[in-house]
Design a protein around this motif. Structure first.
Motif, PDB file in Angstrom:
ATOM      1  N   ASN A   1       0.853  -1.185   0.000  1.00 58.78           N
ATOM      2  CA  ASN A   1       0.000   0.000   0.000  1.00 58.78           C
ATOM      3  C   ASN A   1       0.892   1.240   0.000  1.00 58.78           C
ATOM      4  O   ASN A   1       1.738   1.418   0.883  1.00 58.78           O
ATOM      5  N   ARG A   2       0.712   2.104  -0.973  1.00 59.51           N
ATOM      6  CA  ARG A   2       1.555   3.297  -1.077  1.00 59.51           C
ATOM      7  C   ARG A   2       1.476   4.160   0.180  1.00 59.51           C
ATOM      8  O   ARG A   2       2.490   4.701   0.642  1.00 59.51           O
ATOM      9  N   ASP A   3       0.284   4.317   0.734  1.00 62.93           N
ATOM     10  CA  ASP A   3       0.096   5.200   1.890  1.00 62.93           C
ATOM     11  C   ASP A   3       0.522   4.540   3.195  1.00 62.93           C
ATOM     12  O   ASP A   3       0.775   5.228   4.185  1.00 62.93           O
ATOM     13  N   ASN A   4       0.594   3.229   3.208  1.00 56.76           N
ATOM     14  CA  ASN A   4       0.972   2.528   4.436  1.00 56.76           C
ATOM     15  C   ASN A   4       1.716   1.247   4.070  1.00 56.76           C
ATOM     16  O   ASN A   4       1.197   0.127   4.229  1.00 56.76           O
ATOM     17  N   PRO A   5       2.951   1.386   3.561  1.00 52.23           N
ATOM     18  CA  PRO A   5       3.684   0.203   3.079  1.00 52.23           C
ATOM     19  C   PRO A   5       4.045  -0.790   4.176  1.00 52.23           C
ATOM     20  O   PRO A   5       4.315  -1.958   3.877  1.00 52.23           O
ATOM     21  N   ASP A   6       4.055  -0.339   5.434  1.00 55.61           N
ATOM     22  CA  ASP A   6       4.406  -1.234   6.544  1.00 55.61           C
ATOM     23  C   ASP A   6       3.183  -1.762   7.275  1.00 55.61           C
ATOM     24  O   ASP A   6       3.292  -2.245   8.414  1.00 55.61           O
ATOM     25  N   ALA A   7       2.030  -1.678   6.644  1.00 55.47           N
ATOM     26  CA  ALA A   7       0.791  -2.119   7.291  1.00 55.47           C
ATOM     27  C   ALA A   7       0.881  -3.599   7.653  1.00 55.47           C
ATOM     28  O   ALA A   7       1.320  -4.439   6.858  1.00 55.47           O
ATOM     29  N   GLU A   8       0.460  -3.916   8.880  1.00 53.62           N
ATOM     30  CA  GLU A   8       0.452  -5.300   9.332  1.00 53.62           C
ATOM     31  C   GLU A   8      -0.801  -6.007   8.820  1.00 53.62           C
ATOM     32  O   GLU A   8      -1.847  -5.404   8.626  1.00 53.62           O
TER      33      GLU A   8
ATOM     34  N   ALA B   1      -1.562  -7.072   6.056  1.00 50.13           N
ATOM     35  CA  ALA B   1      -1.989  -6.818   4.675  1.00 50.13           C
ATOM     36  C   ALA B   1      -1.627  -8.026   3.811  1.00 50.13           C
ATOM     37  O   ALA B   1      -0.548  -8.606   3.949  1.00 50.13           O
TER      38      ALA B   1
ATOM     39  N   GLU C   1      -0.142  -9.781   0.904  1.00 53.89           N
ATOM     40  CA  GLU C   1       0.931  -9.401  -0.001  1.00 53.89           C
ATOM     41  C   GLU C   1       1.070 -10.346  -1.184  1.00 53.89           C
ATOM     42  O   GLU C   1       1.931 -10.160  -2.037  1.00 53.89           O
TER      43      GLU C   1
END
Length: 265
Positions: free
Chosen positions: A197-204, A206, A208
């Motif tokens: 996710n561009r706005d939250n690349p480190d989102a848990e 998610a 992939e």
């Protein structure tokens, strides 16, 4: 004076004369304070003894401090000599690439971003509206055996540190495509890939995507081709290997010099 009066008078005298003795006796029995025992040393001698022990403690403390300072100086000086020897060994080695300039290959499509002190370098380019970045690392814990056919050859020259790369492909909008890659001696291997996710690349938590190895073979080949078109291909291996070895030696020498400066201050 009648006999009765005389008897009364004699009784009063006897009582009065005995009172002072009784009072004195009571004071001696009940109000006497404990007598302090004599000190073992006269005042002057005690003071002299106290001064002696104070001086002794100060002497021992100064001796301990002097010994610690001497040990510290000796250890620091020894470390500086060892560091100097190591720097000289690295710089003057026949195989050293610390001072070597590594030329870019012809038609090299990437800008090389090499920040001093970083353990990685970044390759960057713009391609058809996309931003391609590749963070390149040298993994010295994993080495490639270049002479697999000759099992008896264990010479150091038969090993190369592994080159690892994290590639991101960004478009002006939308998610980011990321690849984890390894350079083997004969190919560029994709270990994994994911959509971020561009706005939250480190989102848990998610999703992939599945592991790369379980993808359909035709899809794996198409993704390899996708990277090759963008300049991420096996032909980069030899240049990256030489460049990263040189960078590691340069960073090591700077690290040693920084340590020497710290020890000297």
């Amino acid at each position: 004076m009648s006999p009765a009066s005389l008897a009364a008078w004699l009784l009063r005298r006897a009582t009065a004369s005995s009172s002072p003795l009784s009072a004195l006796t009571r004071r001696c029995l009940y109000s006497s304070a404990p007598v302090p025992l004599p000190r073992c040393l006269p005042g002057a001698a005690a003071a002299a003894s106290s001064s002696h022990w104070t001086a002794a403690r100060r002497f021992l403390a100064s001796q301990s401090s002097a010994s610690s300072s001497s040990s510290k100086a000796s250890a620091d000086e020894n470390l500086r000599r060892v560091i100097d020897s190591e720097i000289e060994c690295v710089v003057q080695s026949e195989e050293s690439t610390a001072d070597k300039h590594i030329d870019l290959p012809d038609d090299f499509p990437f800008e090389v971003i090499d920040n001093p002190g970083d353990q990685s370098v970044t390759l960057k380019r713009e391609f058809a509206g996309e931003t391609i970045k590749a963070a390149v690392y040298t993994n010295f814990d994993t080495e490639e055996d270049l002479n697999e056919d000759d099992e008896s050859d264990n010479d150091e020259e038969s090993f190369k540190p592994a080159i690892q790369m994290v590639v991101t492909v960004k478009k002006p909008e939308g998610p980011i495509l990321e690849f984890d890659c390894n350079f083997n001696d004969d190919e560029l291997a994709i270990e994994n890939m994911r959509m971020l996710n561009r706005d939250n690349p480190d989102a848990e938590n998610a999703y992939e995507g599945p592991p790369f190895s379980v993808l359909d073979e035709s899809l794996q080949k198409a993704l390899h081709r996708y990277l090759e078109v963008r300049g991420i291909k096996h032909s980069l291996h030899d240049w990256l290997h030489e460049y990263m070895i040189s960078k590691d030696e340069k960073e090591y020498v700077v690290w040693l010099k920084n340590m020497k400066e710290f020890i000297g201050n």
